[in-house]
Structures are given as C-alpha cells and as structure tokens.
Design a protein around this motif. Sequence first.
Motif, PDB file in Angstrom:
ATOM      1  N   ALA A 329       0.835  -1.211   0.000  1.00 28.17           N
ATOM      2  CA  ALA A 329       0.000   0.000   0.000  1.00 28.17           C
ATOM      3  C   ALA A 329       0.868   1.259   0.000  1.00 28.17           C
ATOM      4  O   ALA A 329       0.584   2.221  -0.731  1.00 28.17           O
ATOM      5  CB  ALA A 329      -0.926   0.001   1.213  1.00 28.17           C
ATOM      6  N   ILE A 330       1.950   1.246   0.763  1.00 27.42           N
ATOM      7  CA  ILE A 330       2.871   2.393   0.786  1.00 27.42           C
ATOM      8  C   ILE A 330       3.499   2.567  -0.596  1.00 27.42           C
ATOM      9  O   ILE A 330       3.600   3.676  -1.124  1.00 27.42           O
ATOM     10  CB  ILE A 330       3.997   2.189   1.835  1.00 27.42           C
ATOM     11  CG1 ILE A 330       3.415   2.078   3.241  1.00 27.42           C
ATOM     12  CG2 ILE A 330       4.997   3.336   1.788  1.00 27.42           C
ATOM     13  CD1 ILE A 330       4.434   1.659   4.283  1.00 27.42           C
ATOM     14  N   GLU A 331       3.909   1.452  -1.183  1.00 26.86           N
ATOM     15  CA  GLU A 331       4.522   1.498  -2.522  1.00 26.86           C
ATOM     16  C   GLU A 331       3.533   2.032  -3.557  1.00 26.86           C
ATOM     17  O   GLU A 331       3.891   2.819  -4.433  1.00 26.86           O
ATOM     18  CB  GLU A 331       4.990   0.084  -2.909  1.00 26.86           C
ATOM     19  CG  GLU A 331       5.858   0.053  -4.151  1.00 26.86           C
ATOM     20  CD  GLU A 331       6.225  -1.369  -4.581  1.00 26.86           C
ATOM     21  OE1 GLU A 331       6.381  -1.575  -5.805  1.00 26.86           O
ATOM     22  OE2 GLU A 331       6.346  -2.258  -3.714  1.00 26.86           O
ATOM     23  N   SER A 332       2.274   1.622  -3.439  1.00 28.14           N
ATOM     24  CA  SER A 332       1.241   2.094  -4.367  1.00 28.14           C
ATOM     25  C   SER A 332       1.057   3.610  -4.257  1.00 28.14           C
ATOM     26  O   SER A 332       0.944   4.317  -5.262  1.00 28.14           O
ATOM     27  CB  SER A 332      -0.082   1.388  -4.084  1.00 28.14           C
ATOM     28  OG  SER A 332      -1.124   1.965  -4.840  1.00 28.14           O
ATOM     29  N   GLN A 333       1.041   4.105  -3.016  1.00 25.20           N
ATOM     30  CA  GLN A 333       0.906   5.552  -2.790  1.00 25.20           C
ATOM     31  C   GLN A 333       2.091   6.296  -3.408  1.00 25.20           C
ATOM     32  O   GLN A 333       1.924   7.331  -4.041  1.00 25.20           O
ATOM     33  CB  GLN A 333       0.821   5.827  -1.284  1.00 25.20           C
ATOM     34  CG  GLN A 333       0.982   7.284  -0.871  1.00 25.20           C
ATOM     35  CD  GLN A 333      -0.142   8.196  -1.357  1.00 25.20           C
ATOM     36  OE1 GLN A 333      -1.249   7.748  -1.628  1.00 25.20           O
ATOM     37  NE2 GLN A 333       0.148   9.481  -1.472  1.00 25.20           N
ATOM     38  N   GLU A 334       3.285   5.749  -3.241  1.00 26.86           N
ATOM     39  CA  GLU A 334       4.493   6.423  -3.739  1.00 26.86           C
ATOM     40  C   GLU A 334       4.615   6.387  -5.262  1.00 26.86           C
ATOM     41  O   GLU A 334       5.062   7.340  -5.875  1.00 26.86           O
ATOM     42  CB  GLU A 334       5.745   5.795  -3.093  1.00 26.86           C
ATOM     43  CG  GLU A 334       5.889   6.169  -1.626  1.00 26.86           C
ATOM     44  CD  GLU A 334       6.951   5.371  -0.890  1.00 26.86           C
ATOM     45  OE1 GLU A 334       7.508   4.416  -1.485  1.00 26.86           O
ATOM     46  OE2 GLU A 334       7.220   5.684   0.289  1.00 26.86           O
ATOM     47  N   THR A 335       4.213   5.270  -5.852  1.00 22.77           N
ATOM     48  CA  THR A 335       4.401   5.086  -7.294  1.00 22.77           C
ATOM     49  C   THR A 335       3.166   5.447  -8.124  1.00 22.77           C
ATOM     50  O   THR A 335       3.236   5.543  -9.335  1.00 22.77           O
ATOM     51  CB  THR A 335       4.765   3.631  -7.632  1.00 22.77           C
ATOM     52  OG1 THR A 335       3.697   2.779  -7.186  1.00 22.77           O
ATOM     53  CG2 THR A 335       6.064   3.209  -6.939  1.00 22.77           C
ATOM     54  N   LYS A 336       2.036   5.622  -7.416  1.00 19.52           N
ATOM     55  CA  LYS A 336       0.749   5.861  -8.073  1.00 19.52           C
ATOM     56  C   LYS A 336       0.387   4.703  -9.014  1.00 19.52           C
ATOM     57  O   LYS A 336      -0.186   4.901 -10.082  1.00 19.52           O
ATOM     58  CB  LYS A 336       0.748   7.205  -8.846  1.00 19.52           C
ATOM     59  CG  LYS A 336       1.065   8.414  -7.992  1.00 19.52           C
ATOM     60  CD  LYS A 336       0.015   8.620  -6.918  1.00 19.52           C
ATOM     61  CE  LYS A 336       0.358   9.765  -5.984  1.00 19.52           C
ATOM     62  NZ  LYS A 336      -0.303   9.634  -4.679  1.00 19.52           N
ATOM     63  N   ARG A 337       0.739   3.509  -8.592  1.00 16.29           N
ATOM     64  CA  ARG A 337       0.429   2.306  -9.374  1.00 16.29           C
ATOM     65  C   ARG A 337      -0.193   1.234  -8.490  1.00 16.29           C
ATOM     66  O   ARG A 337      -0.024   1.248  -7.284  1.00 16.29           O
ATOM     67  CB  ARG A 337       1.718   1.711  -9.966  1.00 16.29           C
ATOM     68  CG  ARG A 337       2.383   2.550 -11.026  1.00 16.29           C
ATOM     69  CD  ARG A 337       3.730   1.933 -11.443  1.00 16.29           C
ATOM     70  NE  ARG A 337       4.481   2.834 -12.295  1.00 16.29           N
ATOM     71  CZ  ARG A 337       4.387   2.850 -13.621  1.00 16.29           C
ATOM     72  NH1 ARG A 337       3.571   2.003 -14.225  1.00 16.29           N
ATOM     73  NH2 ARG A 337       5.083   3.701 -14.344  1.00 16.29           N
ATOM     74  N   ILE A 338      -0.865   0.285  -9.120  1.00 19.92           N
ATOM     75  CA  ILE A 338      -1.335  -0.921  -8.431  1.00 19.92           C
ATOM     76  C   ILE A 338      -0.104  -1.812  -8.227  1.00 19.92           C
ATOM     77  O   ILE A 338       0.676  -2.017  -9.154  1.00 19.92           O
ATOM     78  CB  ILE A 338      -2.393  -1.671  -9.274  1.00 19.92           C
ATOM     79  CG1 ILE A 338      -3.621  -0.786  -9.525  1.00 19.92           C
ATOM     80  CG2 ILE A 338      -2.786  -2.994  -8.594  1.00 19.92           C
ATOM     81  CD1 ILE A 338      -4.462  -0.475  -8.314  1.00 19.92           C
ATOM     82  N   VAL A 339       0.062  -2.311  -7.018  1.00 20.41           N
ATOM     83  CA  VAL A 339       1.229  -3.156  -6.709  1.00 20.41           C
ATOM     84  C   VAL A 339       0.806  -4.612  -6.664  1.00 20.41           C
ATOM     85  O   VAL A 339      -0.197  -4.961  -6.029  1.00 20.41           O
ATOM     86  CB  VAL A 339       1.865  -2.731  -5.362  1.00 20.41           C
ATOM     87  CG1 VAL A 339       2.999  -3.679  -4.964  1.00 20.41           C
ATOM     88  CG2 VAL A 339       2.380  -1.302  -5.452  1.00 20.41           C
ATOM     89  N   ILE A 340       1.567  -5.466  -7.356  1.00 22.83           N
ATOM     90  CA  ILE A 340       1.285  -6.893  -7.367  1.00 22.83           C
ATOM     91  C   ILE A 340       2.142  -7.569  -6.314  1.00 22.83           C
ATOM     92  O   ILE A 340       3.355  -7.388  -6.268  1.00 22.83           O
ATOM     93  CB  ILE A 340       1.528  -7.504  -8.763  1.00 22.83           C
ATOM     94  CG1 ILE A 340       0.522  -6.870  -9.749  1.00 22.83           C
ATOM     95  CG2 ILE A 340       1.364  -9.020  -8.734  1.00 22.83           C
ATOM     96  CD1 ILE A 340       0.808  -7.136 -11.191  1.00 22.83           C
ATOM     97  N   LEU A 341       1.494  -8.353  -5.431  1.00 22.02           N
ATOM     98  CA  LEU A 341       2.219  -9.036  -4.360  1.00 22.02           C
ATOM     99  C   LEU A 341       2.905 -10.276  -4.895  1.00 22.02           C
ATOM    100  O   LEU A 341       2.334 -10.987  -5.713  1.00 22.02           O
ATOM    101  CB  LEU A 341       1.243  -9.417  -3.242  1.00 22.02           C
ATOM    102  CG  LEU A 341       0.698  -8.241  -2.427  1.00 22.02           C
ATOM    103  CD1 LEU A 341      -0.529  -8.664  -1.649  1.00 22.02           C
ATOM    104  CD2 LEU A 341       1.752  -7.715  -1.475  1.00 22.02           C
TER     105      LEU A 341
END
Length: 341
Positions: A329-341
């Motif tokens: 979720a932090i990575e998504s906020q920073e990158t403005k992308r959906i993050v795949i686990l």
Amino acid sequence: MSKLKIGVIGCGSIAKYRHLPEYAANANVEIVAVCDIVPERAETMAAQYRAKAFTDYQEVLKLKEVDAVSVCLPNYLHAPVSIAALNSGKHVLCEKPMATSREEAEAMIQAAKANGKKLMIAHNQRFVASHQKAKEIIESGKLGKIYSFKTTFGHSGPEGWSADGKDSWFFNKEKAFIGAMGDLGVHKADLMRYLLGEFKEVGSFIETNAKSYSEVDDNAVCVLRTESGIIGTLTASWAYTAGSDDNSTVIYGENGILKLEADPEYSLIEQYRTGEVVKHQLSRIQTNEEGGQTTSHVINHFVECILEDKEPLITGEEGKKSLEIILAAIESQETKRIVIL
C-alpha cells in the motif's frame, strides 16, 4: 507443572492494558521481569506484578529463568529486539506490525527457526468471536461465492491511549515508520487474509491530513484484490473524531451478506436473499477504552502454544504476509500504481 516465566519488554499502554494483565490472569504464568527505558514505568509495573524492573532489555535476555518475552516497543525496535530474544533462547510474542520491512520480517522468521523457538505476532482480530464465526460461515459455503468486502478500523488516534499522548513515538516517522496503516490497517489486512485467503493486488491513497504533529499517515484507503478475484476496500484512520470508532467489516456474497462488528447490539448479522436474517450476540471485540476489561485471547494462545508445543495461529510467516499488504500500500501511494504481491 512449573509456570512459564515471562519478561515484558516495553511498559507502555499495550503492555499495561493488554500483555501484563492478561499474563497475570493466566494461572500457568509467572511474570518475572519488566523493562522500560523510563525507569518509573518499569518500577511501577514491577511493583504491581511482583517482578524485577530493568531499563536495558539485554539484561532481561540474560536471565536464564525467562522462557518467553513480549516485545511491546515502538515499531522500529520490533525486529532487532525480537531477533536478540530468539537468539538468546526465548520464545517471542511481538506486537504488530511485526517489522518495518520484508527483510526484517524474514530475519525474525529465520531467527525463530534457527533457535527452535516460537515467534507469534499479536494480531488479535483472528480471535474475535464474530470473526471466527464469519470464517466458519464462509467456509460452509452458505454465502455462496464471495464477491466483495469493506473493512474499516478507525478511531481518533493513539494520543488518548499512548503513554506519551501527542508526544508519542506513534507520530514519529523514525520510530513508527508508518502510522494508521501500521497501527490499524495491518490488523485488517491480517483479518481479511484469515477470512478470504491471500491477496494479489493492492492500490492505495494514504494521507497525513488530520494531525499537524504527525510525521506519519493518519488516513488511508486501500483497494485490494484476492488471488481468487474478490475485490474490496480497507480503510485505516486516526481521524474519526467524536468517539465514532469503527472496527467493522462487511462481506458480500452470492446468497447474502455478513456484517461483522457493525451493529451496537449484534456482533455478527447474517442477511440472506431469501429474507432470512440471523443475529448473533457474541462476546464483543476489544476496545482500548475498556482499559483491558476484555481479553484479547492473544496471551492465552501464546502461552498454550509454548506449553503444548503447538504452532501459533499467527506465526512470523503469517505476520509477514499481513505486513506485505501494508508495504504494498505504501509502494502504491508512492508510485501511483497498483502493486502486485
């Protein structure tokens, strides 16, 4: 049977209201050591529980009689202190979030394995009666295919609860690493994994917009997708003012919906397309306001797992998977992308 000898490292609010009273209430436990860098805090708890007071956790870990420890410290100390405890041959119950990175979480898991000791993360939502009942209903197939969910954990923030109020480590980026997402969001990530299985994708909006003195997030909304295609939202907030705490979850299925902790009287409500409604009055979810009047079941489970040599419900691996959702979720906020686990 001789009693399990426990040391509690960190004497802030979570130790004071949860760990210490719950250990004290367990007939198989003796609290032998308490530790806090604030001497008065350690001494107060030591006097109350007839234990020895320490200000250096290393001294507690040197005590041969200590079988297990609770790590009740700021987030950035969870991994180093847990690893040191495991390496000194103690079982560890660590507060959540278990660590501040995947690498730290992995190192904790490895330390537990290398030393043949239990590592449990204190995610109490799995022990809540309504959540356990909901899992049973979902697994029975009564709801049919699960489509969606929404889960929320929000209150006015840790200042009213933490031992240091507004000066608490909770608001300090260096010590907390993460705010409402780590304090509350990780609980809900763990709960939804428990109920619905593993997650695959995470998107988020994370803000610090409610507390001027906070260096960490105080409002977050995440969109999640499970491996099986269930989509939903997870909200974590320290901005729900005027006593409007929310710790609810709603699960939407093909045949009906489940409402968990969403009603003041009934902790679980089943509503079906047929018109059938089943209302459950189960033991309530814990709140901080009760000052520890309810049990979290975490301590008793930890003690039982050590005494009976059982695997804890929330192992280090489980704690890591729940942490990974928050990190994504932090990575998504920073990158403005959906993050795949």
